[in-house]
Write an enzyme that holds these catalytic residues in place. Sequence first.
Site, PDB file in Angstrom:
ATOM      1  CG  ASP A   2      -1.970   1.059   0.946  1.00  0.00           C
ATOM      2  OD1 ASP A   2      -2.243   1.239  -0.279  1.00  0.00           O
ATOM      3  OD2 ASP A   2      -2.850   1.283   2.089  1.00  0.00           O
ATOM      4  CG  ASN A  51      -7.720  -2.378  -5.588  1.00  0.00           C
ATOM      5  OD1 ASN A  51      -6.887  -3.281  -5.537  1.00  0.00           O
ATOM      6  ND2 ASN A  51      -8.081  -1.599  -4.753  1.00  0.00           N
TER       7      ASN A  51
HETATM    8  C1  IPE Z   1      -1.160   0.187  -3.908  1.00  0.00           C
HETATM    9  O1  IPE Z   1      -1.160   1.513  -3.268  1.00  0.00           O
HETATM   10  C2  IPE Z   1      -2.543  -0.743  -3.872  1.00  0.00           C
HETATM   11  C3  IPE Z   1      -2.709  -1.305  -5.234  1.00  0.00           C
HETATM   12  C4  IPE Z   1      -1.768  -1.712  -5.911  1.00  0.00           C
HETATM   13  C5  IPE Z   1      -4.015  -1.294  -5.435  1.00  0.00           C
HETATM   14  P1  IPE Z   1      -2.192   2.506  -3.564  1.00  0.00           P
HETATM   15  O2  IPE Z   1      -2.795   2.851  -4.623  1.00  0.00           O
HETATM   16  O3  IPE Z   1      -3.602   1.955  -2.523  1.00  0.00           O
HETATM   17  O4  IPE Z   1      -1.691   3.743  -2.758  1.00  0.00           O
HETATM   18  P2  IPE Z   1      -2.422   4.876  -1.799  1.00  0.00           P
HETATM   19  O5  IPE Z   1      -2.984   4.053  -0.700  1.00  0.00           O
HETATM   20  O6  IPE Z   1      -3.615   5.630  -2.566  1.00  0.00           O
HETATM   21  O7  IPE Z   1      -1.330   5.795  -1.149  1.00  0.00           O
HETATM   22 MG    MG Z   2      -3.963   2.266  -0.546  1.00  0.00          MG
END
Ligand code: IPE
Ligand code: MG
Length: 226
Positions: A2, A51
């Site tokens: 994340d 997602n």
């Molecule tokens: C990566 O981070 C998670 C995925 C690959 C879906 P995020 O895209 O959730 O990053 P933040 O939480 O917005 O910083």
């Molecule tokens: Mg995230």
Amino acid sequence: MDGNGRWARRRGLPRTEGHRRGLLTAERIVRFAGEELGIPYLTLYAFSKENWQRPPEEVEFLIELMGEFIREKRKLLVENEIRLRILGDLEELPPSLREEVEKTLELTRGFERYHLNIAFNYGGRQEILRAVRQIVTDRLEGRLNGEPIDERLFRRYLYTAGQPDPDLLIRTGGEERISNFLLWQIAYTELWVTETLWPDFTPEEFLAAVEEYQCRERRFGQVLQP
Ligand code: IPE
Ligand code: MG
């Protein structure tokens, strides 16, 4: 994994650039886990069922990136004898990605020492429901005979069938929540949260997490004799 979006925003870059950098971190961590630490099972949470609700351009980018990873790292996985598994529903993914994935699954099927799981189009609740549905079908169609429906049987219906439960769950990006990840499997997993955003996560910090994990006392609900 994340924090890709926040990493990018802080630099005035599009979120997709954060994902691209995050992929580099993933590659580095996969190598380090196997080559330096000898960790036999590593799972990366790359794309959740939830997602899909992100902006379509971002969803498309993440799917493209996954395809790129699978295609470009296929040789590396085979050379290092790493067995790939995808945790999640492949049926809902574009056929081109499915083909790339299935080819890699087939090529790495025989490997036993190192296992890389990528949770993609994955949700823990959905995984549990899927298991329940399959158990009901198998029971109705006479494939389970009189087998008791217990934990041992239930595990066989999860994406992680045949694998041990995770010992350690590392969450980057600072949120203290599970976000629908391996709900069944992490019942007694040790949690480790870091504020570090995924693109900035390093092998050194990974090692620090493992070292802290090694100092923890795991009781699994029991009382340990002194
Ligand atoms: C990566 O981070 C998670 C995925 C690959 C879906 P995020 O895209 O959730 O990053 P933040 O939480 O917005 O910083
Ligand atoms: Mg995230």
